[in-house]
Design a protein around this motif. Sequence first.
Motif, PDB file in Angstrom:
ATOM      1  N   THR A  51       0.864  -1.179   0.000  1.00 31.38           N
ATOM      2  CA  THR A  51       0.000   0.000   0.000  1.00 31.38           C
ATOM      3  C   THR A  51       0.896   1.224   0.000  1.00 31.38           C
ATOM      4  OG1 THR A  51      -1.719  -1.164   1.240  1.00 31.38           O
ATOM      5  CG2 THR A  51      -1.829   1.242   1.213  1.00 31.38           C
ATOM      6  N   ASP A  84       1.081   5.488  -0.538  1.00 30.22           N
ATOM      7  CA  ASP A  84       0.248   6.694  -0.579  1.00 30.22           C
ATOM      8  C   ASP A  84       0.561   7.517  -1.824  1.00 30.22           C
ATOM      9  OD1 ASP A  84       2.517   8.302  -0.132  1.00 30.22           O
ATOM     10  OD2 ASP A  84       2.071   8.621   1.990  1.00 30.22           O
ATOM     11  N   PRO A  85      -0.272   8.522  -2.149  1.00 31.74           N
ATOM     12  CA  PRO A  85      -0.056   9.292  -3.381  1.00 31.74           C
ATOM     13  C   PRO A  85       1.304   9.978  -3.462  1.00 31.74           C
ATOM     14  CG  PRO A  85      -2.275   9.675  -2.537  1.00 31.74           C
ATOM     15  CD  PRO A  85      -1.542   8.894  -1.488  1.00 31.74           C
ATOM     16  N   ARG A 143       5.052   7.043  -0.472  1.00 36.08           N
ATOM     17  CA  ARG A 143       5.581   6.432   0.739  1.00 36.08           C
ATOM     18  C   ARG A 143       4.823   5.139   1.037  1.00 36.08           C
ATOM     19  NH1 ARG A 143       9.122   8.250   4.226  1.00 36.08           N
ATOM     20  NH2 ARG A 143       9.009  10.329   3.282  1.00 36.08           N
ATOM     21  N   LEU A 156       2.927   2.604   3.014  1.00 37.82           N
ATOM     22  CA  LEU A 156       2.147   2.608   4.245  1.00 37.82           C
ATOM     23  C   LEU A 156       2.103   1.232   4.896  1.00 37.82           C
ATOM     24  CD1 LEU A 156      -0.881   4.817   3.135  1.00 37.82           C
ATOM     25  CD2 LEU A 156       1.207   5.523   4.311  1.00 37.82           C
ATOM     26  N   ARG A 167      -7.345   6.892  -5.792  1.00 38.58           N
ATOM     27  CA  ARG A 167      -8.304   6.579  -4.726  1.00 38.58           C
ATOM     28  C   ARG A 167      -8.049   5.210  -4.107  1.00 38.58           C
ATOM     29  NH1 ARG A 167     -13.849   7.709  -7.717  1.00 38.58           N
ATOM     30  NH2 ARG A 167     -12.590   7.110  -9.527  1.00 38.58           N
ATOM     31  N   GLY A 168      -6.872   4.693  -4.278  1.00 34.94           N
ATOM     32  CA  GLY A 168      -6.540   3.416  -3.667  1.00 34.94           C
ATOM     33  C   GLY A 168      -6.720   2.260  -4.629  1.00 34.94           C
TER      34      GLY A 168
END
Length: 311
Positions: free
Chosen positions: A86, A88-89, A92, A94, A167-168
Amino acid sequence: MDRTVRTGRHLGVDVGGTKVAFRVESEGEDPYEVSFPWNERHSATADLAQLADAVGGLRARMGGGTGTGAGTGGGLRAVGVAMPATVDPAGRVLAWPSRPEWTGLDLAAALRVLFPEAAVGWADDGDLGALAEAEAAGCDRLLYLGVGTGVGGGFVADGAICPGTARGSFEIGHVVVERDGAPCVCGRRGCVQAVASGPATLRRASRLRGTEVTFEALRTGVVQGAPWALAALDEAGAALAAAVVGVHELLHPRLTLIGGGFAEGMPGFVDRVAREVSRLARDGGPGSPVRPAVLGGLSSLRGACALARSL
């Protein structure tokens, strides 16, 4: 070698929990693929050093020097990276349960060091696998599941990744299918990944057989019709089918494809999932054919190349 050819190269990188694969594509040259297994887990720094060594070897083969990633040789125009973590935008990491040492890593900065001369992008490996499979199958509304070390997947609508990388990712592997099921690396219980991934299925087969079961032993057991092997595989197929049926009810794909190294290598696995999906289908409800992935275990790698070409 003609430098005008080398400057057009695109590199796809599929970063997995147990190995990393590369695919180099360029006009006028045959694609080149190579992979390496990760060393034992120590730290993100050690992993990045191993990755840099592999990139250096790739550059040397392409005639771009023997540096370990910080050099500017290699003629790479763009690099696409498929990540199981996972991110992040801002770039990095997560969470990555398979290699938690990467948590907090500035992936964007690390990739800039590895590929300073190229445009670089990254996306979820399941999303990129779905994109590549949709292109290969000629289907603009497709559900893809990749079953290997984990369970990933993606959904393509109108030829684009849904819900979109901003948005993931499409985390079908963490859909709960057994409320009191096996613990998942994400912290919940009964996720599809905790029941149907390759390692989860091997652990279940080992319990049923009473001794440790390897991938090859399970494959042999399935071919020979051993009850412990069939039971272990049936439970994995049932968990995947439950997740597929849920997605069908919500998003109505025209086609469902199942790939990944474990699914590709296990005889009859996709057929088991397809039969269970048909059994769970309700009268008048949505459904779509369930078939083996067009690209087999290479979906995410091909998707990474597609990402590189789009940069």
